[in-house]
Write a protein that holds these residues in place. Structure first.
Motif, PDB file in Angstrom:
ATOM      1  N   PHE A 153       0.837  -1.197   0.000  1.00 11.44           N
ATOM      2  CA  PHE A 153       0.000   0.000   0.000  1.00 11.44           C
ATOM      3  C   PHE A 153       0.879   1.257   0.000  1.00 11.44           C
ATOM      4  CE2 PHE A 153      -4.287   1.528   2.004  1.00 11.44           C
ATOM      5  CZ  PHE A 153      -4.453   2.416   0.958  1.00 11.44           C
ATOM      6  N   GLY A 154       1.912   1.238   0.837  1.00  9.27           N
ATOM      7  CA  GLY A 154       2.813   2.379   0.908  1.00  9.27           C
ATOM      8  C   GLY A 154       3.487   2.659  -0.425  1.00  9.27           C
ATOM      9  N   TYR A 155       3.846   1.605  -1.137  1.00  8.50           N
ATOM     10  CA  TYR A 155       4.489   1.771  -2.442  1.00  8.50           C
ATOM     11  C   TYR A 155       3.571   2.507  -3.418  1.00  8.50           C
ATOM     12  CZ  TYR A 155       6.161   0.638  -7.110  1.00  8.50           C
ATOM     13  OH  TYR A 155       6.562   0.733  -8.421  1.00  8.50           O
ATOM     14  N   VAL A 156       2.304   2.148  -3.432  1.00  4.16           N
ATOM     15  CA  VAL A 156       1.366   2.828  -4.331  1.00  4.16           C
ATOM     16  C   VAL A 156       1.251   4.304  -3.963  1.00  4.16           C
ATOM     17  CG1 VAL A 156      -1.002   2.893  -5.199  1.00  4.16           C
ATOM     18  CG2 VAL A 156       0.099   0.692  -4.768  1.00  4.16           C
ATOM     19  N   MET A 157       1.211   4.595  -2.669  1.00  2.00           N
ATOM     20  CA  MET A 157       1.150   5.992  -2.247  1.00  2.00           C
ATOM     21  C   MET A 157       2.436   6.739  -2.620  1.00  2.00           C
ATOM     22  SD  MET A 157      -1.901   6.383  -1.007  1.00  2.00           S
ATOM     23  CE  MET A 157      -2.305   5.293  -2.401  1.00  2.00           C
ATOM     24  N   LEU A 158       3.567   6.059  -2.589  1.00  4.31           N
ATOM     25  CA  LEU A 158       4.821   6.683  -3.008  1.00  4.31           C
ATOM     26  C   LEU A 158       4.821   6.938  -4.508  1.00  4.31           C
ATOM     27  CD1 LEU A 158       7.296   4.681  -0.761  1.00  4.31           C
ATOM     28  CD2 LEU A 158       6.828   7.139  -0.620  1.00  4.31           C
ATOM     29  N   ARG A 159       4.179   6.085  -5.267  1.00  3.41           N
ATOM     30  CA  ARG A 159       4.011   6.327  -6.705  1.00  3.41           C
ATOM     31  C   ARG A 159       3.191   7.591  -6.924  1.00  3.41           C
ATOM     32  NH1 ARG A 159       5.395   2.581 -10.414  1.00  3.41           N
ATOM     33  NH2 ARG A 159       3.891   3.456 -11.878  1.00  3.41           N
ATOM     34  N   TRP A 160       2.132   7.742  -6.121  1.00  2.00           N
ATOM     35  CA  TRP A 160       1.302   8.938  -6.250  1.00  2.00           C
ATOM     36  C   TRP A 160       2.099  10.191  -5.873  1.00  2.00           C
ATOM     37  CZ3 TRP A 160      -4.323   7.768  -4.182  1.00  2.00           C
ATOM     38  CH2 TRP A 160      -4.877   6.743  -4.947  1.00  2.00           C
ATOM     39  N   ALA A 161       2.938  10.074  -4.851  1.00  2.00           N
ATOM     40  CA  ALA A 161       3.777  11.203  -4.462  1.00  2.00           C
ATOM     41  C   ALA A 161       4.681  11.610  -5.624  1.00  2.00           C
ATOM     42  CB  ALA A 161       4.608  10.851  -3.231  1.00  2.00           C
ATOM     43  N   ALA A 162       5.241  10.632  -6.308  1.00  2.00           N
ATOM     44  CA  ALA A 162       6.100  10.931  -7.454  1.00  2.00           C
ATOM     45  C   ALA A 162       5.305  11.603  -8.575  1.00  2.00           C
ATOM     46  CB  ALA A 162       6.752   9.648  -7.956  1.00  2.00           C
ATOM     47  N   LEU A 172      12.098   6.562   2.584  1.00  2.00           N
ATOM     48  CA  LEU A 172      10.956   6.066   1.807  1.00  2.00           C
ATOM     49  C   LEU A 172      11.302   5.949   0.324  1.00  2.00           C
ATOM     50  CD1 LEU A 172       7.917   7.870   3.478  1.00  2.00           C
ATOM     51  CD2 LEU A 172       8.817   5.576   3.897  1.00  2.00           C
ATOM     52  N   GLN A 173      12.183   6.801  -0.165  1.00  2.00           N
ATOM     53  CA  GLN A 173      12.657   6.636  -1.538  1.00  2.00           C
ATOM     54  C   GLN A 173      13.381   5.300  -1.689  1.00  2.00           C
ATOM     55  OE1 GLN A 173      14.860  10.018  -3.084  1.00  2.00           O
ATOM     56  NE2 GLN A 173      13.702  11.422  -1.810  1.00  2.00           N
ATOM     57  N   ALA A 174      14.203   4.973  -0.695  1.00  2.00           N
ATOM     58  CA  ALA A 174      14.915   3.697  -0.707  1.00  2.00           C
ATOM     59  C   ALA A 174      13.931   2.536  -0.627  1.00  2.00           C
ATOM     60  CB  ALA A 174      15.901   3.641   0.447  1.00  2.00           C
ATOM     61  N   LEU A 175      12.895   2.704   0.193  1.00  2.00           N
ATOM     62  CA  LEU A 175      11.868   1.668   0.315  1.00  2.00           C
ATOM     63  C   LEU A 175      11.187   1.426  -1.022  1.00  2.00           C
ATOM     64  CD1 LEU A 175      10.020  -0.190   2.059  1.00  2.00           C
ATOM     65  CD2 LEU A 175       8.539   1.811   2.358  1.00  2.00           C
ATOM     66  N   ALA A 176      10.847   2.495  -1.746  1.00  2.00           N
ATOM     67  CA  ALA A 176      10.190   2.349  -3.046  1.00  2.00           C
ATOM     68  C   ALA A 176      11.064   1.556  -4.008  1.00  2.00           C
ATOM     69  CB  ALA A 176       9.857   3.721  -3.625  1.00  2.00           C
ATOM     70  N   GLY A 177      12.360   1.843  -4.018  1.00  2.00           N
ATOM     71  CA  GLY A 177      13.268   1.103  -4.880  1.00  2.00           C
ATOM     72  C   GLY A 177      13.377  -0.354  -4.499  1.00  2.00           C
ATOM     73  N   LEU A 178      13.400  -0.619  -3.193  1.00  2.00           N
ATOM     74  CA  LEU A 178      13.474  -1.982  -2.692  1.00  2.00           C
ATOM     75  C   LEU A 178      12.237  -2.783  -3.097  1.00  2.00           C
ATOM     76  CD1 LEU A 178      15.219  -3.827  -0.800  1.00  2.00           C
ATOM     77  CD2 LEU A 178      13.745  -3.056   1.079  1.00  2.00           C
ATOM     78  N   LEU A 196       8.007   1.975 -14.264  1.00  2.00           N
ATOM     79  CA  LEU A 196       8.777   1.877 -13.029  1.00  2.00           C
ATOM     80  C   LEU A 196       9.119   3.270 -12.525  1.00  2.00           C
ATOM     81  CD1 LEU A 196      11.278  -0.916 -14.111  1.00  2.00           C
ATOM     82  CD2 LEU A 196       9.524  -1.183 -12.356  1.00  2.00           C
ATOM     83  N   LEU A 197       9.162   3.417 -11.214  1.00  2.00           N
ATOM     84  CA  LEU A 197       9.591   4.683 -10.641  1.00  2.00           C
ATOM     85  C   LEU A 197      11.088   4.889 -10.821  1.00  2.00           C
ATOM     86  CD1 LEU A 197       7.714   4.960  -7.221  1.00  2.00           C
ATOM     87  CD2 LEU A 197       7.421   6.409  -9.222  1.00  2.00           C
ATOM     88  N   GLY A 198      11.832   3.791 -10.637  1.00  2.00           N
ATOM     89  CA  GLY A 198      13.275   3.864 -10.815  1.00  2.00           C
ATOM     90  C   GLY A 198      14.021   4.473  -9.656  1.00  2.00           C
ATOM     91  N   MET A 199      13.391   4.543  -8.478  1.00  2.00           N
ATOM     92  CA  MET A 199      14.089   5.059  -7.289  1.00  2.00           C
ATOM     93  C   MET A 199      15.149   4.058  -6.855  1.00  2.00           C
ATOM     94  SD  MET A 199      11.092   6.776  -4.962  1.00  2.00           S
ATOM     95  CE  MET A 199      10.217   8.245  -5.505  1.00  2.00           C
ATOM     96  N   ALA A 200      16.294   4.549  -6.484  1.00  2.00           N
ATOM     97  CA  ALA A 200      17.394   3.664  -6.089  1.00  2.00           C
ATOM     98  C   ALA A 200      17.143   3.065  -4.725  1.00  2.00           C
ATOM     99  CB  ALA A 200      18.709   4.435  -6.081  1.00  2.00           C
ATOM    100  N   ALA A 201      17.380   1.755  -4.596  1.00  2.00           N
ATOM    101  CA  ALA A 201      17.226   1.086  -3.303  1.00  2.00           C
ATOM    102  C   ALA A 201      18.477   1.289  -2.481  1.00  2.00           C
ATOM    103  CB  ALA A 201      16.939  -0.383  -3.491  1.00  2.00           C
TER     104      ALA A 201
END
Length: 201
Positions: A153-162, A172-178, A196-201
């Motif tokens: 769920f958090g990942y989807v919300m991070l996508r929306w933030a982006a 949280l950026q690292a979490l999205a990449g992970l 893909l968001l492409g955020m670095a893990a």
């Protein structure tokens, strides 16, 4: 086999990811929530009178709706999730509820309001709430060292933030990449035709 109803890129993506993560057998049905039509042309409100996603229809006729309920049910089916203590389960529900009401809802308001003042206010609210999530993380994932429903769920919300170029904590950026490195997530993004968001893990 159950039927899963989703709309690409919406909050239903979290349940879609978790279904893949759990290895459950399901038929996926894309829904246009604005027209109320399933991709086969049928009326979605005949399945879910509330008209929103996600929803799971079981073979016995039972319909399960509301993201928190779906995510909690799917998480309980995972053989790799272990046996949480009572407090761990309450923390799990706490985070799902927080994501659903305190993060998801402000985003929906932001997407549909025409008021720039309200958008500015909502960005401040969301920044504070993402900061809180980052502050309570106890490991690489939201609830510790292992992937959970809260991460989906958090990942989807991070996508929306982006999408709205809202800055979130580095943790949280690292979490999205992970999370994005997981096969289940990449499978769902491909199925929903999302980048893909492409955020670095």
């Amino acid at each position: 086999m159950m039927d899963f109803f989703y709309t690409p890129g919406t909050c239903s993506q979290a349940a879609h990811i978790l279904l893949r993560e759990a290895g459950l057998a399901f038929r996926a049905h894309k829904v246009d929530i604005f027209s109320g039509k399933v991709e086969d042309g049928s009326n979605y409100r005949a399945i879910n009178p509330n008209g929103y996603v996600p929803a799971i229809a079981f073979d016995d006729g039972t319909l399960l709706t509301e993201n928190v309920a779906l995510l909690d049910w799917i998480d309980a089916q995972r053989t790799d999730a272990g046996s949480p203590t009572p407090m761990e389960r309450y923390r799990h529900l706490q985070m799902l509820a927080f994501l659903s009401t305190e993060v998801h809802k402000p985003f929906v308001r932001m997407f549909f309001t025409e008021s720039e003042d309200e958008k500015t206010y909502l960005r401040q609210v969301l920044a504070q709430r993402f900061a809180w999530i980052g502050s309570v993380m106890r490991g690489r994932h939201i609830l510790g060292e292992h992937f959970s429903a809260s991460d989906a769920f958090g990942y989807v919300m991070l996508r929306w933030a982006a999408m709205v170029e809202l800055e979130v904590p580095e943790r949280l950026q690292a979490l999205a990449g992970l999370i994005e490195a997981r096969d289940s997530v990449r499978t769902v993004l491909a199925a929903e035709e999302q980048e893909l968001l492409g955020m670095a893990a």
